[in-house]
Scaffold this active site. Structure first.
Site, mmCIF file in Angstrom:
data_model
loop_
_atom_site.group_PDB
_atom_site.id
_atom_site.type_symbol
_atom_site.label_atom_id
_atom_site.label_comp_id
_atom_site.label_asym_id
_atom_site.label_seq_id
_atom_site.Cartn_x
_atom_site.Cartn_y
_atom_site.Cartn_z
ATOM 1 N N CYS A 84 0.824 -1.216 0.000
ATOM 2 C CA CYS A 84 0.000 0.000 0.000
ATOM 3 C C CYS A 84 0.856 1.263 0.000
ATOM 4 C CB CYS A 84 -0.929 -0.001 1.204
ATOM 5 S SG CYS A 84 -1.582 -1.615 1.567
ATOM 6 N N HIS A 332 -9.296 3.335 -1.315
ATOM 7 C CA HIS A 332 -7.906 2.914 -1.151
ATOM 8 C C HIS A 332 -7.477 1.974 -2.279
ATOM 9 C CE1 HIS A 332 -4.156 1.875 0.593
ATOM 10 N NE2 HIS A 332 -4.533 0.910 1.391
#
Lengths: 387, 134
Positions: A84, A332
């Site tokens: 991420c 996200h």
């Protein structure tokens, strides 16, 4: 040598059935170029962050594909991966490529197309950010890793379920103003506390969603920055690593990578946590924002829940955190998030961010975290050119 | 489901997965699970040997997984924990038995169990789960 960001672009973050990874990447790049008011032919190199296109859509060799699709052949193109935190790494590599003296104008981008896979496959792909042999293999999911941190934080510091819910409420309140957010709507503490349990004590509305999206920024050397309106300067940049598996850490209530990366960034910038006007912080799960607030030095260790409860992170309070909505509300797309945060800080510091503007913001910080904290990246930006 | 592997990965890991064998560094006396090829404290000065863990430990933190990954559906909801082994290393594992009894600080011991299957007709993966020792 100083480096500035002079353009920023973000696609709508959403479940994009009608757009592919290449569509989204090209769109974000074009938006950043338009924002910087330059033509693509001036870009000398591209760095792109992406976590797992190989598993999400079966496509590797993404950086060359992005340059191909953008009509920028034959400039060099490099993909960066740290789960991420992939695009924060791409940003740092772009920054270093200018610091090295090699280039004057570089694009850093991030992209992820997550919804072409069915949900359970997407969850398994994300778990690749953890320890495949010793975490995934026993049935852990990403939310359960953060649940293990949340439980420990609650037991050790008395952090409450309500305080974690308030993180999601704050971020959705801000995100409701953001047209590019996946879920631009307000939620209540009651809704968070009544949402389905996913991994105790974390519930559905503690979790950031699965999202498609892409982002891009244009970085330039000090030498050419004067040709651009409103450059936003990089004041400090830090990155740090920790054990891949959560269970190997001495503490479950702090992220060493955030602490080390932020210390480095603060030192380079000659700033202290109190000097930060706004922060984009990696709220993949609500507990992580509380831990981040502490690890970034905005409050003492263990007091992050109270800091949130006291309303100090609201957009008009002393330390606005995620004033554009955070991962929770904006979405996200893992490989795009790091540059989304930077893009939002840049737009805030320019001072003309419409409904999302936090008045008087001069110094902003972005914290991007990979996995359960095995990678942490902190970048600090300023409106005024540093001496 | 974890990454769908063929036999070699699990063949390679069977000592660790089935018998809780890790490594001990004779230079710094630290123990590691799973095995490491390099002592992270001593690096080239390290001197690693296989080390048998007793399979006893205590819970450091725990959760109940209600939305399981693929392959684990039939076990959900199940408890998972980070366990500190008596010898010093930490490991993640599922806790079997009454999940309402799972508490931080409580002792647990390793039990050999089926972990998951790679679909019908696929590999069956075995390893350690943990039960409350009190």
């Amino acid at each position: 040598m100083r480096v500035a960001v002079v353009g920023a672009g973000q696609t709508k973050f959403d479940e994009h059935w009608e757009k592919s990874l290449r569509d989204l990447s090209t769109e974000a790049g074009a938006l950043a170029l338009k924002d910087a008011r330059i033509d693509g032919k001036h870009i000398q190199s591209l760095y792109i962050g992406n976590m797992s296109a190989g598993r999400f859509i079966g496509q590797e060799h993404l950086a060359a594909l992005a340059v191909d699709q953008a009509g920028l052949i034959p400039i060099p193109a490099t993909r960066c991966e740290a789960a991420c935190a992939s695009s924060a790494l791409a940003f740092r590599e772009a920054y270093f490529s200018i610091l090295s003296g090699q280039y004057d104008i570089v694009m850093a981008a991030g992209s992820e197309k997550m919804t072409d896979l069915k949900g359970t496959d997407a969850i398994a792909t994300l778990m690749g950010a953890g320890d495949q042999e010793w975490e995934s293999a026993i049935g852990l999911t990403f939310v359960s890793l953060y649940a293990l941190m949340a439980r420990r934080h609650m037991e050790k510091y008395g952090t409450t379920r309500e305080q974690m819910a308030m993180v999601s409420v704050n971020n959705h309140r801000n995100g409701a103003l953001n047209e590019l957010a996946q879920f631009p709507k307000e939620i209540t503490i009651e809704q968070v506390l009544k949402s389905p349990l996913i991994s105790d004590p974390l519930r559905l509305l503690d979790c950031s969603p699965i999202t498609d999206g892409a982002t891009a920024v244009i970085l330039v050397s000090e030498r050419v920055a004067k040709r651009f309106e409103n450059p936003i300067w990089i004041l400090g940049s830090g990155q740090a690593s920790d054990t891949l598996a959560l269970h190997h850490r001495k503490s479950l209530t702090e992220l060493l990578s955030t602490k080390v990366a932020s210390k480095k960034a603060y030192e380079q910038a000659g700033l202290k946590p109190k000097d930060i006007d706004i922060a984009e912080v990696h709220d993949c799960f609500s507990i992580n924002e509380i831990i981040a607030i502490e690890d970034l030095g905005f409050c003492e260790k263990g007091k992050g829940g109270k800091f949130v409860e006291d309303g100090k992170i609201a957009r008009d309070a002393e330390k606005p955190i995620n004033p554009t909505g955070g991962l929770k509300s904006i979405g996200h797309p893992v490989g795009a998030t790091g540059i989304r945060q930077i893009s939002d800080i840049v737009k805030q510091l320019r001072g003309d961010y419409g409904k999302l503007q936090v008045n008087g913001a001069k110094i902003g910080l972005a914290l991007n975290i990979g996995g359960s904290g095995a990678t942490g990246v902190v970048n600090i930006f300023g409106r005024d050119k540093p001496k | 489901m974890p990454y769908k592997s063929s036999v070699p990965l699990f063949w390679r890991l069977k000592k660790s997965k089935y018998n809780l064998i890790g490594t001990k560094c004779n230079t710094c006396d630290k123990v590691f699970f799973p095995k490491r090829n390099l002592c992270p404290n001593c690096r080239r000065r390290g001197n690693l040997d296989d080390f048998q863990f007793s399979g006893k430990g205590k819970i450091v933190s725990h959760t109940i997984i209600r939305v399981p990954p693929e392959g684990f559906e039939k076990y959900a909801p199940y408890a998972a924990a980070i366990i500190e082994l008596d010898e010093g290393a930490r490991i993640s594992g599922q806790i079997v038995g009454d999940i309402s009894k799972v508490e931080t600080g409580k002792p647990v011991r390793a039990v050999f169990r089926k972990i998951y299957e790679d679909g019908s007709g696929g590999l069956i993966h075995y390893g350690m789960k943990w039960e409350m020792a009190e």
